[in-house]
Design a protein around this motif. Structure first.
Motif, PDB file in Angstrom:
ATOM      1  N   UNK A   2      -1.503   9.541 -40.819  1.00 36.62           N
ATOM      2  CA  UNK A   2      -0.612   8.778 -39.944  1.00 36.62           C
ATOM      3  C   UNK A   2      -1.423   7.754 -39.166  1.00 36.62           C
ATOM      4  N   UNK A   3      -0.844   6.577 -39.027  1.00 33.67           N
ATOM      5  CA  UNK A   3      -1.369   5.584 -38.094  1.00 33.67           C
ATOM      6  C   UNK A   3      -0.255   5.357 -37.097  1.00 33.67           C
ATOM      7  N   UNK A   4      -0.581   5.550 -35.826  1.00 31.65           N
ATOM      8  CA  UNK A   4       0.401   5.423 -34.758  1.00 31.65           C
ATOM      9  C   UNK A   4      -0.086   4.354 -33.797  1.00 31.65           C
ATOM     10  N   UNK A   5       0.745   3.366 -33.548  1.00 30.82           N
ATOM     11  CA  UNK A   5       0.415   2.305 -32.604  1.00 30.82           C
ATOM     12  C   UNK A   5       1.317   2.467 -31.390  1.00 30.82           C
ATOM     13  N   UNK A   6       0.734   2.843 -30.259  1.00 27.86           N
ATOM     14  CA  UNK A   6       1.479   3.039 -29.014  1.00 27.86           C
ATOM     15  C   UNK A   6       0.872   2.177 -27.925  1.00 27.86           C
ATOM     16  N   UNK A   7       1.705   1.372 -27.300  1.00 31.43           N
ATOM     17  CA  UNK A   7       1.269   0.545 -26.171  1.00 31.43           C
ATOM     18  C   UNK A   7      -0.004  -0.243 -26.479  1.00 31.43           C
ATOM     19  N   UNK A   8      -0.106  -0.762 -27.705  1.00 34.52           N
ATOM     20  CA  UNK A   8      -1.244  -1.602 -28.066  1.00 34.52           C
ATOM     21  C   UNK A   8      -2.485  -0.856 -28.523  1.00 34.52           C
ATOM     22  N   UNK A   9      -2.460   0.465 -28.513  1.00 32.09           N
ATOM     23  CA  UNK A   9      -3.593   1.255 -28.996  1.00 32.09           C
ATOM     24  C   UNK A   9      -3.172   1.972 -30.268  1.00 32.09           C
TER      25      UNK A   9
ATOM     26  N   UNK B  98       3.120   4.829 -39.163  1.00 30.24           N
ATOM     27  CA  UNK B  98       3.089   4.789 -40.617  1.00 30.24           C
ATOM     28  C   UNK B  98       2.571   6.153 -41.071  1.00 30.24           C
ATOM     29  N   UNK B  99       3.336   6.824 -41.903  1.00 24.70           N
ATOM     30  CA  UNK B  99       2.904   8.103 -42.437  1.00 24.70           C
ATOM     31  C   UNK B  99       2.929   8.019 -43.956  1.00 24.70           C
ATOM     32  N   UNK B 100       1.846   8.443 -44.570  1.00 25.43           N
ATOM     33  CA  UNK B 100       1.778   8.403 -46.032  1.00 25.43           C
ATOM     34  C   UNK B 100       1.016   9.603 -46.541  1.00 25.43           C
ATOM     35  N   UNK B 101       1.387  10.038 -47.741  1.00 23.92           N
ATOM     36  CA  UNK B 101       0.616  11.058 -48.439  1.00 23.92           C
ATOM     37  C   UNK B 101      -0.304  10.312 -49.394  1.00 23.92           C
ATOM     38  N   UNK B 102      -1.553  10.160 -48.983  1.00 16.62           N
ATOM     39  CA  UNK B 102      -2.515   9.336 -49.696  1.00 16.62           C
ATOM     40  C   UNK B 102      -3.289  10.182 -50.702  1.00 16.62           C
ATOM     41  N   UNK B 103      -3.375   9.708 -51.959  1.00 18.84           N
ATOM     42  CA  UNK B 103      -4.175  10.450 -52.949  1.00 18.84           C
ATOM     43  C   UNK B 103      -5.600  10.614 -52.439  1.00 18.84           C
ATOM     44  N   UNK B 104      -6.136  11.820 -52.577  1.00 16.01           N
ATOM     45  CA  UNK B 104      -7.454  12.105 -52.027  1.00 16.01           C
ATOM     46  C   UNK B 104      -8.459  12.360 -53.142  1.00 16.01           C
ATOM     47  N   UNK B 105      -8.433  13.536 -53.728  1.00 20.82           N
ATOM     48  CA  UNK B 105      -9.311  13.832 -54.862  1.00 20.82           C
ATOM     49  C   UNK B 105      -8.677  14.907 -55.720  1.00 20.82           C
ATOM     50  N   UNK B 106      -9.024  14.911 -56.994  1.00 12.17           N
ATOM     51  CA  UNK B 106      -8.487  15.870 -57.954  1.00 12.17           C
ATOM     52  C   UNK B 106      -6.960  15.885 -57.973  1.00 12.17           C
ATOM     53  N   UNK B 107      -6.353  14.716 -57.770  1.00 11.72           N
ATOM     54  CA  UNK B 107      -4.899  14.629 -57.812  1.00 11.72           C
ATOM     55  C   UNK B 107      -4.201  15.174 -56.590  1.00 11.72           C
ATOM     56  N   UNK B 108      -4.965  15.613 -55.603  1.00 12.95           N
ATOM     57  CA  UNK B 108      -4.373  16.144 -54.377  1.00 12.95           C
ATOM     58  C   UNK B 108      -4.128  15.003 -53.399  1.00 12.95           C
TER      59      UNK B 108
END
Length: 170
Positions: free
Chosen positions: A82-89, A67-77
């Motif tokens: 990324x969350x990567x699930x491989x072989x159960x980890x 899962x890859x996302x551009x998540x709002x952080x601060x000051x509109x930036x």
């Protein structure tokens, strides 16, 4: 172009007919999810008082997913995460902040990793209704399902192409 201003809803379709039609509309999406190898691009929108929108990329290959996302952080930036699930980890990576870590087993990734984009989850939905929704002068068919206290809406264009998924949590 699915902006939620001035939504007009017409729920005049009889439920018995609507359920069969909804299942027919959902079949291509369900078949895609059953394939267990797919990529979905979209924009996620969250309402926490303020509306946050961010692009989302979801890639699945069997039990592995990213899962890859551009998540709002601060000051509109925004910051790409990324969350990567491989072989159960599961791993989380935020390259711009030089943050990389293994996700704790106690953290719930299954709901998102296998939930929204899971044919097994779709089978658990209870059909509620179908309606016609008008957004910005265009009509869409909206099939509504309930699952475990949540409302899931699937919007289809005039060609029965899925154009929006909306999940509403209490």
């Amino acid at each position: 172009d699915l902006v939620e201003d001035n939504i007009v809803v017409d729920n005049s379709t009889p439920v018995s007919t609507a359920k069969a039609e909804a299942e027919s509309r959902m079949k291509p999406y369900s078949d895609l999810l059953k394939s267990d190898k797919f990529t979905i691009r979209g924009t996620m929108k969250q309402k926490d008082g303020d509306v946050m929108e961010f692009p989302l990329l979801y890639i699945r290959n069997g039990a592995d997913f990213c899962i890859e996302a551009e998540v709002p952080f601060e000051d509109g930036k925004a910051v790409k995460a990324r969350v990567i699930n491989l072989n159960g980890t599961a791993y989380c990576a935020i390259p711009a902040m030089s943050v990389y870590y293994v996700v704790d087993d106690g953290e719930e990734l299954d709901d998102f990793g296998a939930g929204t984009f899971s044919d097994e989850m779709l089978k658990e939905y209870d059909f509620a209704e179908t309606g016609t929704v008008t957004l910005n002068g265009k009509s869409y068919i909206c099939d509504v399902y309930n699952y475990d206290g949540e409302t899931h809406k699937y919007y289809f264009d005039s060609n029965n192409q899925l154009v929006r998924i909306e999940e509403i949590y209490s």
